[in-house]
Design a protein around this motif. Structure first.
Motif, short mmCIF file in Angstrom:
data_model
loop_
_atom_site.label_atom_id
_atom_site.label_comp_id
_atom_site.label_asym_id
_atom_site.label_seq_id
_atom_site.Cartn_x
_atom_site.Cartn_y
_atom_site.Cartn_z
N GLU A 142 0.45 -15.44 2.63
CA GLU A 142 0.45 -13.98 2.42
C GLU A 142 -0.95 -13.41 2.67
O GLU A 142 -1.12 -12.38 3.33
CB GLU A 142 0.92 -13.66 0.99
CG GLU A 142 1.02 -12.17 0.72
CD GLU A 142 1.61 -11.83 -0.64
OE1 GLU A 142 2.35 -12.66 -1.21
OE2 GLU A 142 1.33 -10.71 -1.13
N GLN A 146 -2.30 -10.64 5.32
CA GLN A 146 -3.09 -9.48 4.85
C GLN A 146 -4.33 -9.27 5.70
O GLN A 146 -4.69 -8.16 6.07
CB GLN A 146 -3.58 -9.75 3.43
CG GLN A 146 -2.89 -8.98 2.35
CD GLN A 146 -3.30 -9.53 0.98
OE1 GLN A 146 -4.44 -9.94 0.77
NE2 GLN A 146 -2.36 -9.53 0.07
N ALA A 149 -3.33 -7.88 8.99
CA ALA A 149 -2.96 -6.47 8.87
C ALA A 149 -4.20 -5.59 8.76
O ALA A 149 -4.30 -4.54 9.42
CB ALA A 149 -2.06 -6.26 7.67
N ALA A 150 -5.15 -6.02 7.95
CA ALA A 150 -6.36 -5.21 7.75
C ALA A 150 -7.10 -5.03 9.08
O ALA A 150 -7.55 -3.93 9.41
CB ALA A 150 -7.27 -5.86 6.71
N LYS A 196 5.26 -9.41 3.08
CA LYS A 196 4.46 -8.80 2.00
C LYS A 196 3.01 -8.69 2.40
O LYS A 196 2.34 -7.71 2.11
CB LYS A 196 4.55 -9.68 0.75
CG LYS A 196 5.80 -9.52 -0.05
CD LYS A 196 5.50 -10.18 -1.40
CE LYS A 196 6.73 -10.45 -2.20
NZ LYS A 196 6.48 -11.53 -3.18
N PHE A 198 1.68 -8.40 5.42
CA PHE A 198 1.45 -7.34 6.42
C PHE A 198 1.61 -5.95 5.79
O PHE A 198 0.83 -5.05 6.02
CB PHE A 198 2.45 -7.45 7.58
CG PHE A 198 2.23 -8.62 8.51
CD1 PHE A 198 0.99 -8.84 9.09
CD2 PHE A 198 3.27 -9.49 8.84
CE1 PHE A 198 0.79 -9.90 9.98
CE2 PHE A 198 3.08 -10.55 9.71
CZ PHE A 198 1.84 -10.76 10.28
N GLN A 199 2.67 -5.79 5.04
CA GLN A 199 3.05 -4.44 4.61
C GLN A 199 2.40 -3.99 3.30
O GLN A 199 2.28 -2.79 3.06
CB GLN A 199 4.58 -4.33 4.48
CG GLN A 199 5.29 -4.51 5.81
CD GLN A 199 6.78 -4.17 5.78
OE1 GLN A 199 7.40 -4.01 6.81
NE2 GLN A 199 7.35 -4.06 4.60
N GLY A 200 2.01 -4.96 2.44
CA GLY A 200 1.44 -4.59 1.14
C GLY A 200 2.40 -3.72 0.35
O GLY A 200 3.62 -3.76 0.55
N ASN A 201 1.83 -2.93 -0.58
CA ASN A 201 2.70 -2.06 -1.38
C ASN A 201 2.74 -0.65 -0.86
O ASN A 201 3.54 0.17 -1.30
CB ASN A 201 2.19 -1.98 -2.83
CG ASN A 201 2.21 -3.34 -3.47
OD1 ASN A 201 3.14 -4.11 -3.24
ND2 ASN A 201 1.16 -3.66 -4.23
N LEU A 203 2.44 1.45 2.71
CA LEU A 203 2.32 1.38 4.16
C LEU A 203 1.30 2.37 4.72
O LEU A 203 0.79 2.20 5.83
CB LEU A 203 3.71 1.66 4.77
CG LEU A 203 4.09 0.85 5.98
CD1 LEU A 203 3.87 -0.63 5.78
CD2 LEU A 203 5.55 1.13 6.33
N ASN A 207 -5.16 -0.48 5.32
CA ASN A 207 -5.22 -1.91 5.64
C ASN A 207 -3.84 -2.57 5.68
O ASN A 207 -3.73 -3.78 5.56
CB ASN A 207 -6.12 -2.64 4.65
CG ASN A 207 -5.68 -2.42 3.22
OD1 ASN A 207 -4.74 -1.66 2.95
ND2 ASN A 207 -6.34 -3.08 2.29
N THR A 208 -2.79 -1.77 5.84
CA THR A 208 -1.46 -2.36 5.94
C THR A 208 -0.76 -1.87 7.22
O THR A 208 -1.09 -0.80 7.73
CB THR A 208 -0.57 -1.97 4.74
OG1 THR A 208 -0.51 -0.54 4.66
CG2 THR A 208 -1.11 -2.54 3.45
#
Ligand code: NOJ
Length: 753
Positions: A142, A146, A149-150, A196, A198-201, A203, A207-208
């Motif tokens: 995960e 992350q 994604a960032a 999770k 890539f997308q985080g909480n 969108l 950084n997602t």
């Protein structure tokens, strides 16, 4: 009592917070839906169709390139608001320029979504996904997503075409490097971790990015492992093996899904209504968007399913495909299809709603340039903590395949080490395929990693690896025969105490379009290994590769073998730490290593057959020239410590939640991490079940002498299965259960329920 008071207060607090978050999520969803509808009401049919059109940018291509006329037309389409999304345009300056063109010049100024294949990192490259799956470490996986994604968001991207969650049992298929291997349970867990990450909480955070579960569906079963080939699998396999990771990704709120190039049981996936509308959108209630694969709408013509591009567009939208990647089918034909009544405007509206919703969720309507901050771009890429995370997951992805008599780890005072093999000095191959924006030669090589420990190293290349060229269109260039470097390598090995040989595949020998019929060490590398072995048996073989390989000779003759895949930017550091014992390897294979190509497909969760056992006669299920067993089984991987399993307990008091536990003790001399794996076998069922199925795993670390109790709970979710129509069945009966260190070694018990 105070403790339990605090615990219950804490859980009330958590419940309240999640209720509030849930309510506010629903509220913001409603607000977004309202904004979507308001915008939709203002749009002409052409503009709606434009949103469903995705173009490649004018620079990089990850598929067949467009001709000049198409490129000119594309440019005009951007200005006319006839493009909803673009792929392969990256960098804040490029993104801003194209976004401005659309926002300022098109009538409604609807911002574009920028997508790209960010498969295992943007500039900081983490291990190829198959390698990461070998870590069985969901938190590390995960974190890796992350980081990707960032960095992707920092260069203007909003959407990655990842994770690829195709289950595959065929290492000839070059794209196994992109997936999590052969098992649907592990595959589903890894899929969720990556979504999770890539997308985080949120969108809309800087950084997602939106994730894309691909390829829907069956692509990993391409016949004979040849890319883009037809897929012909039973519905039972589809529901129990192929679809579970997708279902898990949808439940984890993946925002997009990509369909696939292949024909599935006679119908191209892109035009497959059963897959996209019936299962994904209706049964699973997926409310994100489905994007085609590159030109896959068009490819329904050569498949022999559509007579022309217009019919292909019609079939694709009916099947549920919302966005057209590079087929030019929707932009050219959807309007007349609607006018002729062959496609309803409501079908178009539904697709456009899904696309606009994502744009709102990404915050693009609030600020189309929110991902175009050039200052942030510079500071985020290759940040120190990204490099640290890349090292962490790289170390965890390494699998120790063989270690006779504790040959490894090397003593830090070891003198007189020879390092042999072109891959040892290679700073490019460890980045693997699908390396997004990584700079050429930006990985730490094995040599560089080792040199941080000792200077008592001498290097000889020995032989080239067979080079798969990075350009997408050109064929693989081969250097299969040159053994002129052997002499130097053998002479060096003769004078050395220990030889580290780094052999395997070039970084571009796996990935899309890179299927192989052999799984050996390419070129003359095995001959080199044998030549060196002729003068020095103290060899550590470090493998770098994007797929399982058939290395029978090495397994029989070389005392220590380390599977190091393609580990990304920090590759050489991770490998050196394992070789010198600063990290105790903990990876386990996510895919079976066969002994020969002829055994493929070879996978651990197979059926038993009616003639599973040797009979002395010839009439049982086997080969006459090879055993049925793999070279290394699924779930296998050694450690510098020993883990002993004892005390298996099965508690069936609660039939809805059967407890299975055991004790794992580190009986070795050093601390280490173990992955305890739980497998079941449903002895008798209406539809035959595999001989083993992974249904749980735990990764933990133990000091020498320490023990850990590992517990698993088996519910209907683990004990049931799908029938051929995808309905969930749970049948009473007897189950075998095993907890162990791999798919072939563990404590075995049985229970009924
Ligand atoms: C084709 C590949 O199959 C897919 O995975 C990828 O996302 C697209 N090309 C875009 O590059």
């Amino acid at each position: 009592r105070m403790r339990s008071y605090f615990i219950s207060m804490a859980s009330i607090f958590v419940a309240a917070v999640s209720l509030l978050t849930c309510q506010s999520n629903t509220a913001s969803r409603d607000a977004i839906d309202q904004r979507v509808d308001e915008l939709l009401a203002k749009m002409t049919l052409e503009e709606k169709i434009g949103q469903m059109n995705q173009y490649n940018g004018f620079w990089d291509v990850t598929g067949p390139a467009p001709n000049e006329e198409q490129a000119r037309k594309k440019y005009d389409h951007f200005k006319q608001g006839l493009v909803g999304s673009v792929l392969n345009v990256r960098g804040t300056a490029h993104v801003r320029k194209l976004q401005e063109l659309v926002v300022k010049e098109s009538r409604l100024g609807i911002p574009l979504i920028f997508g790209q294949d960010v498969i295992h990192g943007q500039e900081t490259i983490t291990p190829i996904p198959l390698a990461e799956a070998a870590s069985w470490d969901l938190a590390a996986i995960e974190k890796s997503a992350q980081v990707a994604a960032a960095e992707a968001a920092a260069i203007g991207l909003n959407w990655t075409f990842a994770p690829m969650i195709d289950i595959s049992r065929d290492p000839r298929w070059g794209r196994v490097m992109e997936g999590a291997g052969e098992d649907p349970y592990l595959g589903a867990k890894v899929a969720v971790a990556r979504v999770k990450g890539f997308q985080g909480n949120d969108l809309s955070a800087p950084n997602t990015i939106a994730a894309c579960a691909k390829h829907f569906a069956g692509y990993g079963f391409s016949e004979a492992g040849r890319d883009y080939n037809a897929v012909d699998i039973g519905a039972y396999t589809l529901h129990n093996v192929v679809l579970p990771p997708f279902k898990a990704a949808v439940d984890a709120d993946v925002k997009t899904v990509m369909n696939s190039f292949n024909v599935l049981n006679g119908v191209p996936a892109t035009g497959n209504k059963y897959l996209q509308r019936d299962i994904l959108k209706d049964r699973w209630k997926f409310n994100g968007l489905i994007v085609s694969d590159w030109a896959s709408i068009f490819e329904m013509i050569p498949h022999g399913h559509a007579r022309d591009l217009k019919q292909a567009a019609e079939l694709a939208i009916h099947a549920g495909n919302d966005m057209d990647m590079e087929s030019y089918a929707y932009v050219q034909h959807l309007k007349s299809l609607v006018e002729e009544g062959k496609v309803s405007e409501e079908q178009v509206n539904d697709a456009v709603r899904r696309i606009l919703r994502l744009k709102f969720e990404l915050g693009l309507f609030d600020d189309p340039y929110r991902y175009c901050d050039s200052v942030r771009e510079k500071s985020v890429l290759m940040q120190p903590d990204h490099l640290t995370a890349a090292l962490d997951v790289a170390r965890k992805s390494i699998v120790l395949l063989k270690n006779d008599r504790g040959f490894l780890p090397l003593n830090k005072a070891q003198k007189n080490i020879a390092v042999i093999g072109a891959l040892a000095a290679d700073k490019n191959s460890p980045l693997g395929n699908w390396r997004a924006g990584a700079d050429e030669n930006s990985a730490v090589s094995v040599l560089e990693g080792l040199q941080k420990y000792t200077l008592a190293i001498r290097y000889a290349k020995g032989a080239d690896v067979v080079v798969g060229k990075p350009e997408f269109i050109r064929e693989t260039a081969v250097n299969e025969t040159d053994s002129s470097g052997f002499r130097e390598a053998v002479a060096l090995a003769r004078q050395s105490d220990v030889v580290i040989m780094v052999l395997g595949e070039d970084g571009f020998l796996s990935g899309e379009g890179r299927s192989r019929t052999n799984l050996n060490l390419p070129g003359v590398q095995e001959r080199l290994l044998k030549a060196v072995h002729g003068v020095n048996k103290n060899i550590i073989l470090v493998l770098m590769n994007g797929r399982p390989l058939t290395i029978n000779w090495a397994n029989a003759n070389i005392p220590a073998i380390v599977e190091a895949w393609q580990l990304g930017t920090r590759s050489g550091d991770a490998i050196a730490q394992v070789l010198f014992g600063d990290y105790n390897p903990s990876g386990k294979l996510p895919m079976t290593f066969p002994k020969s190509v002829g055994q493929i497909p070879l996978y651990y969760n197979h059926f038993n057959t009616g003639r599973p056992d040797p009979t002395g006669l010839v009439f049982w299920s086997h080969y006459i020239d090879e055993t049925n067993e793999p070279l290394y089984p699924f779930g296998y991987g050694l450690s510098y410590s020993e883990f002993t399993y004892s005390d298996l307990k099965i508690d069936t008091t609660d039939r809805q939640a059967i407890n299975v536990s055991c004790t794992v003790t580190n009986t070795g001399r050093v601390a280490g991490e173990e992955v305890a794996q739980l497998y079941i076998r449903d002895r008798v069922s209406s539809l035959v079940r595999p001989v083993k199925e992974l249904k749980g795993f735990r990764k933990f670390s133990l000091e020498p002498g320490a023990s850990q109790n590992v517990q698993f709970v088996l519910t209907d979710a683990e004990l049931g299965f799908y029938d051929a129509d995808g309905q969930w069945l749970v049948e009473p009966g007897e189950f075998d259960v095993m907890i162990g260190t791999s798919s072939v070694k563990g404590l075995v018990g049985r229970f009924s329920r």
